[in-house]
Design a protein around this motif. Structure first.
Motif, PDB file in Angstrom:
ATOM      1  N   ALA A   9       0.773  -1.175  -0.174  1.00  0.00           N
ATOM      2  CA  ALA A   9       0.091   0.018  -0.176  1.00  0.00           C
ATOM      3  C   ALA A   9       0.736   0.977  -0.021  1.00  0.00           C
ATOM      4  O   ALA A   9       2.264   1.689   0.049  1.00  0.00           O
ATOM      5  CB  ALA A   9      -0.982  -0.133   1.210  1.00  0.00           C
ATOM      6  N   PRO A  10       0.205   2.009  -0.270  1.00  0.00           N
ATOM      7  CA  PRO A  10       1.186   3.543  -0.253  1.00  0.00           C
ATOM      8  C   PRO A  10       1.937   3.800   1.656  1.00  0.00           C
ATOM      9  O   PRO A  10       1.155   3.371   2.015  1.00  0.00           O
ATOM     10  CB  PRO A  10       0.104   4.478  -0.420  1.00  0.00           C
ATOM     11  N   THR A  11       2.960   4.629   1.700  1.00  0.00           N
ATOM     12  CA  THR A  11       3.082   4.876   2.913  1.00  0.00           C
ATOM     13  C   THR A  11       2.670   6.390   3.121  1.00  0.00           C
ATOM     14  O   THR A  11       2.906   6.636   3.736  1.00  0.00           O
ATOM     15  CB  THR A  11       4.950   4.887   2.883  1.00  0.00           C
ATOM     16  N   ILE A  12       2.833   6.560   1.475  1.00  0.00           N
ATOM     17  CA  ILE A  12       2.443   7.958   1.449  1.00  0.00           C
ATOM     18  C   ILE A  12       1.206   8.838   0.974  1.00  0.00           C
ATOM     19  O   ILE A  12       1.513   8.669  -0.634  1.00  0.00           O
ATOM     20  CB  ILE A  12       3.510   9.323   1.140  1.00  0.00           C
ATOM     21  N   PHE A  13       0.230   9.157   1.383  1.00  0.00           N
ATOM     22  CA  PHE A  13      -0.998   9.159   0.452  1.00  0.00           C
ATOM     23  C   PHE A  13      -1.688  11.231   1.040  1.00  0.00           C
ATOM     24  O   PHE A  13      -1.199  11.513   1.721  1.00  0.00           O
ATOM     25  CB  PHE A  13      -2.005   8.368   0.909  1.00  0.00           C
ATOM     26  N   THR A  14      -2.817  11.315   0.191  1.00  0.00           N
ATOM     27  CA  THR A  14      -2.932  12.530   0.562  1.00  0.00           C
ATOM     28  C   THR A  14      -4.638  12.628   1.259  1.00  0.00           C
ATOM     29  O   THR A  14      -5.155  12.012   0.712  1.00  0.00           O
ATOM     30  CB  THR A  14      -2.962  13.371  -1.089  1.00  0.00           C
ATOM     31  N   VAL A  15      -4.713  13.323   2.465  1.00  0.00           N
ATOM     32  CA  VAL A  15      -5.506  13.975   2.974  1.00  0.00           C
ATOM     33  C   VAL A  15      -6.042  15.221   2.427  1.00  0.00           C
ATOM     34  O   VAL A  15      -5.720  16.422   2.484  1.00  0.00           O
ATOM     35  CB  VAL A  15      -6.055  13.842   3.934  1.00  0.00           C
ATOM     36  N   GLY A  16      -7.903  15.763   2.125  1.00  0.00           N
ATOM     37  CA  GLY A  16      -8.509  16.851   2.016  1.00  0.00           C
ATOM     38  C   GLY A  16      -8.775  17.394   3.156  1.00  0.00           C
ATOM     39  O   GLY A  16      -8.846  18.487   3.019  1.00  0.00           O
ATOM     40  N   ASN A  17      -9.026  17.169   4.082  1.00  0.00           N
ATOM     41  CA  ASN A  17      -9.743  17.881   5.577  1.00  0.00           C
ATOM     42  C   ASN A  17      -9.551  17.172   6.530  1.00  0.00           C
ATOM     43  O   ASN A  17      -9.394  15.925   6.010  1.00  0.00           O
ATOM     44  CB  ASN A  17     -10.888  18.573   4.626  1.00  0.00           C
ATOM     45  N   SER A  18     -10.043  17.359   7.653  1.00  0.00           N
ATOM     46  CA  SER A  18     -10.428  16.987   8.355  1.00  0.00           C
ATOM     47  C   SER A  18     -10.799  16.085   8.547  1.00  0.00           C
ATOM     48  O   SER A  18     -11.073  14.528   9.191  1.00  0.00           O
ATOM     49  CB  SER A  18     -10.533  18.378   9.504  1.00  0.00           C
ATOM     50  N   ALA A  19     -12.007  15.868   7.822  1.00  0.00           N
ATOM     51  CA  ALA A  19     -13.112  14.481   7.792  1.00  0.00           C
ATOM     52  C   ALA A  19     -13.104  13.438   6.835  1.00  0.00           C
ATOM     53  O   ALA A  19     -12.638  12.275   7.436  1.00  0.00           O
ATOM     54  CB  ALA A  19     -14.471  15.009   6.996  1.00  0.00           C
ATOM     55  N   ALA A  20     -11.924  13.476   6.129  1.00  0.00           N
ATOM     56  CA  ALA A  20     -10.622  12.794   5.537  1.00  0.00           C
ATOM     57  C   ALA A  20      -9.913  12.003   5.843  1.00  0.00           C
ATOM     58  O   ALA A  20      -9.670  10.693   6.124  1.00  0.00           O
ATOM     59  CB  ALA A  20     -10.624  13.486   3.700  1.00  0.00           C
ATOM     60  N   ALA A  21      -8.977  12.346   7.293  1.00  0.00           N
ATOM     61  CA  ALA A  21      -8.308  12.338   8.012  1.00  0.00           C
ATOM     62  C   ALA A  21      -9.196  11.441   9.079  1.00  0.00           C
ATOM     63  O   ALA A  21      -8.791  10.606   9.475  1.00  0.00           O
ATOM     64  CB  ALA A  21      -7.601  13.485   8.209  1.00  0.00           C
ATOM     65  N   LYS A  22      -9.981  12.117   9.247  1.00  0.00           N
ATOM     66  CA  LYS A  22     -10.431  11.003  10.332  1.00  0.00           C
ATOM     67  C   LYS A  22     -11.084   9.973   9.466  1.00  0.00           C
ATOM     68  O   LYS A  22     -11.314   8.455  10.336  1.00  0.00           O
ATOM     69  CB  LYS A  22     -12.235  11.418  10.903  1.00  0.00           C
ATOM     70  N   THR A  23     -11.442   9.311   8.358  1.00  0.00           N
ATOM     71  CA  THR A  23     -11.521   8.584   7.687  1.00  0.00           C
ATOM     72  C   THR A  23     -10.532   7.426   7.778  1.00  0.00           C
ATOM     73  O   THR A  23     -10.454   5.688   8.011  1.00  0.00           O
ATOM     74  CB  THR A  23     -12.050   8.703   6.088  1.00  0.00           C
ATOM     75  N   TRP A  24      -9.267   8.191   7.419  1.00  0.00           N
ATOM     76  CA  TRP A  24      -8.491   6.752   7.213  1.00  0.00           C
ATOM     77  C   TRP A  24      -7.168   7.384   8.694  1.00  0.00           C
ATOM     78  O   TRP A  24      -6.479   6.929   8.557  1.00  0.00           O
ATOM     79  CB  TRP A  24      -7.080   7.808   5.646  1.00  0.00           C
ATOM     80  N   GLU A  25      -8.047   7.242   9.605  1.00  0.00           N
ATOM     81  CA  GLU A  25      -7.603   7.669  11.271  1.00  0.00           C
ATOM     82  C   GLU A  25      -7.040   6.190  11.626  1.00  0.00           C
ATOM     83  O   GLU A  25      -5.777   6.886  11.921  1.00  0.00           O
ATOM     84  CB  GLU A  25      -8.785   7.789  12.030  1.00  0.00           C
ATOM     85  N   ASP A  26      -7.295   5.341  11.500  1.00  0.00           N
ATOM     86  CA  ASP A  26      -6.323   3.964  11.501  1.00  0.00           C
ATOM     87  C   ASP A  26      -4.875   4.387  11.233  1.00  0.00           C
ATOM     88  O   ASP A  26      -4.090   3.714  11.304  1.00  0.00           O
ATOM     89  CB  ASP A  26      -7.099   2.863  11.651  1.00  0.00           C
ATOM     90  N   TYR A  27      -4.892   5.086   9.264  1.00  0.00           N
ATOM     91  CA  TYR A  27      -4.235   5.064   8.709  1.00  0.00           C
ATOM     92  C   TYR A  27      -3.144   5.933   8.772  1.00  0.00           C
ATOM     93  O   TYR A  27      -1.834   5.354   8.182  1.00  0.00           O
ATOM     94  CB  TYR A  27      -4.286   4.534   7.364  1.00  0.00           C
ATOM     95  N   THR A  28      -3.589   6.880   9.777  1.00  0.00           N
ATOM     96  CA  THR A  28      -2.346   8.180   9.939  1.00  0.00           C
ATOM     97  C   THR A  28      -1.253   8.018  11.497  1.00  0.00           C
ATOM     98  O   THR A  28      -2.182   8.283  11.845  1.00  0.00           O
ATOM     99  CB  THR A  28      -3.458   9.332   9.841  1.00  0.00           C
ATOM    100  N   MET A  29      -0.126   8.284  10.519  1.00  0.00           N
ATOM    101  CA  MET A  29       0.950   8.157  11.756  1.00  0.00           C
ATOM    102  C   MET A  29       0.896   9.105  12.412  1.00  0.00           C
ATOM    103  O   MET A  29       0.985  10.574  11.851  1.00  0.00           O
ATOM    104  CB  MET A  29       2.129   7.295  10.648  1.00  0.00           C
ATOM    105  N   ASP A  30       0.873   9.186  13.559  1.00  0.00           N
ATOM    106  CA  ASP A  30       1.560  10.660  14.209  1.00  0.00           C
ATOM    107  C   ASP A  30       2.953  11.518  13.915  1.00  0.00           C
ATOM    108  O   ASP A  30       3.660  11.081  14.251  1.00  0.00           O
ATOM    109  CB  ASP A  30       1.702  10.461  15.740  1.00  0.00           C
ATOM    110  N   LEU A  31       2.949  12.197  13.206  1.00  0.00           N
ATOM    111  CA  LEU A  31       4.135  13.299  12.503  1.00  0.00           C
ATOM    112  C   LEU A  31       4.940  14.517  14.089  1.00  0.00           C
ATOM    113  O   LEU A  31       5.464  14.975  13.613  1.00  0.00           O
ATOM    114  CB  LEU A  31       3.228  13.621  11.363  1.00  0.00           C
ATOM    115  N   SER A  32       4.091  14.472  14.933  1.00  0.00           N
ATOM    116  CA  SER A  32       4.204  16.126  15.534  1.00  0.00           C
ATOM    117  C   SER A  32       5.530  15.525  16.064  1.00  0.00           C
ATOM    118  O   SER A  32       6.567  16.285  15.980  1.00  0.00           O
ATOM    119  CB  SER A  32       3.455  15.496  17.138  1.00  0.00           C
TER     120      SER A  32
END
Length: 468
Positions: free
Chosen positions: A99-122
């Motif tokens: 699967a992609p290791t880098i992908f694009t989300v468009g806004n907070s709702a899309a980020a929520k949709t893919w929440e389980d796939y998003t690494m903490d970048l802080s």
């Protein structure tokens, strides 16, 4: 295009996919690691897979991936989704073993949709270099994605022709600066469209129209059901103090008469037959690029193709600027529409080796000479990172116009269209009604219905699971 690695450039229509989330209101070496070769600092043993959102940047990403691989030996794959097909492509690719290791989300709702796939970048260098931390999407303290660029849109105009017109006898205005509200803009556009032959004789131009065609085909309609539709949404949400995170269950359509006024101007002050706007045979970019139109509603992403010599356009960078889409509401304070729908997320489900390789690659992109040159000078994007100084500051005339308006105290128009529920379906219904109205086969009330009632219907559909 040079393609050493796996690449697919799908060709389809653009309708930028965004879900709910209500909007409101260089180059020189400076001692940082940007001057180091990637091979000197790369320790990752994994690979990188970037699913790219922007088709117009495909070639630059392919070349950049090849450069990085040549320098480091790290395998970088770039797949570019078709216009308007990013979510579909993302869903398909994420279901694969590789699967992609880098992908694009468009806004907070899309980020929520893919929440389980998003690494903490802080705690990453990518987030540290971000100049405006508001350009990161968060879930609590977790930084789920960071903007890879910010963009602006408005009315692109040929300032050489427009300034020439201003110097002609009988011109509505004597300076471009006088075009600062809808009524003046419309008067100028009306006059230009009625005097095309006279202007061509006086200036040696090849004008056919004031406005480039307002295509309603799949490849162009997003400019109006997304970007122009943003204007009534923005002013309504601003009036109502819309919650940026909750979205809006319904809208009133308070400013749809203003939308109609602007749309009617686009259609009447163009050479395109209103009955053929959905035919797909029109090319507004080419019309503007060949000097046939003075105005063209689009964004700063058009700077690169318009100034690319390989496209054969007659306009040059010196001809280009951008003004707001004057809407007849708060014109004296209005700036360009500024925002982003492009946030990088790193796949948390990837192997640790691939995550490490991905973070190193992204850091190289925003710090190396090769990466910064590709982003700024080849892709024509404006990057929100503190590493983009000197030779790597934006040369995009449209981004410069946005910055000038902000410096002058104008208020940038937020990208309120990001709040649209079930965006593709909602826009399709608006396009259908707008096409019938424009062709003289339907009434404006049908457009209002598609806009307002369609919003409520799509919101209900989008939130059916929440109600259960």
């Amino acid at each position: 295009m040079k393609k050493k690695l796996v690449s697919v450039l799908l060709v389809s229509a653009m309708a930028a996919t965004m879900l709910a989330g209500c909007g409101g209101n260089g180059g020189s070496s400076d001692g940082n690691d940007s001057t180091q070769a990637a091979g000197d600092k790369t320790t990752a043993t994994g690979s990188v897979y970037l699913l790219n959102f922007k088709p117009e940047t495909d070639e630059a990403w392919q070349n950049l991936a090849k450069t990085y691989t040549d320098q480091t030996g790290v395998d970088v794959t770039v797949l570019t989704a078709a216009d308007g097909q990013y979510n579909t492509t993302l869903q398909a690719e994420m279901a694969k073993a590789e699967a992609p290791t880098i992908f694009t989300v468009g806004n907070s709702a899309a980020a929520k949709t893919w929440e389980d796939y998003t690494m903490d970048l802080s705690d990453t260098a990518l987030y540290d270099h971000l100049t405006d931390k508001s350009l990161a999407l968060k879930n609590g303290d977790k930084v789920v994605s960071v903007a890879n660029c910010y963009e602006c849109y408005g009315l692109i105009y040929n300032k050489t022709i427009l300034e020439g017109y201003c110097g002609m006898d009988g011109a509505v205005v004597k300076s471009v600066d006088e075009i600062n509200n809808f009524d003046t803009l419309k008067a100028v556009a009306d006059d230009i469209n009625s005097r095309v032959d006279e202007i061509n004789d006086a200036l040696g131009t090849n004008l056919t129209e004031a406005f480039a065609s307002a295509g309603l085909d799949d490849g162009s309609s997003w400019r109006f059901t997304g970007h122009l539709a943003n204007m009534p949404l923005y002013y309504e949400f601003k009036d109502d103090g819309c919650d940026l995170t909750a979205g809006e269950e319904s809208i009133k359509g308070t400013y749809l008469d203003n939308f109609k006024n602007v749309w009617d101007m686009y259609v009447s002050d163009s050479a395109a037959d209103p009955k053929t706007l959905n035919s797909g045979a029109l090319n507004a970019e080419s019309e503007f690029g060949m000097g046939e139109a003075v105005f063209y509603q689009n964004g700063d992403w058009e700077f690169s193709p318009l100034t690319n010599e390989e496209n054969g356009y007659v306009v040059t960078a010196d001809d280009l600027s951008m003004m707001p889409i004057y809407f007849g509401v708060d014109d004296e304070n209005e700036g360009l529409c500024v925002g982003t729908e492009n946030y990088w997320a790193v796949n948390a489900k990837a192997s640790q080796e691939d995550i490490d390789a991905t973070l190193e690659f992204l850091n190289w992109v925003i710090t190396s000479d090769e990466g910064r040159d590709a982003i700024t000078n080849q892709m024509g994007l404006t990057a929100p990172y503190d590493t983009f100084t000197g030779d790597y500051e934006t040369k995009n005339a449209f981004a410069q116009a946005a910055n000038k308006l902000m410096t002058d105290g104008k208020t940038s128009v937020a990208w309120s269209f990001n709040a649209t529920p079930n965006v593709d379906d909602w826009r399709a219904d608006v396009v259908s009604a707008l096409t019938a109205y424009t062709a003289g086969e339907g009434e404006w009330d049908a457009v209002k219905t598609a806009f307002v009632d369609g919003w409520a219907n799509q919101w209900k559909i989008a939130h059916e699971d929440d109600a259960q």
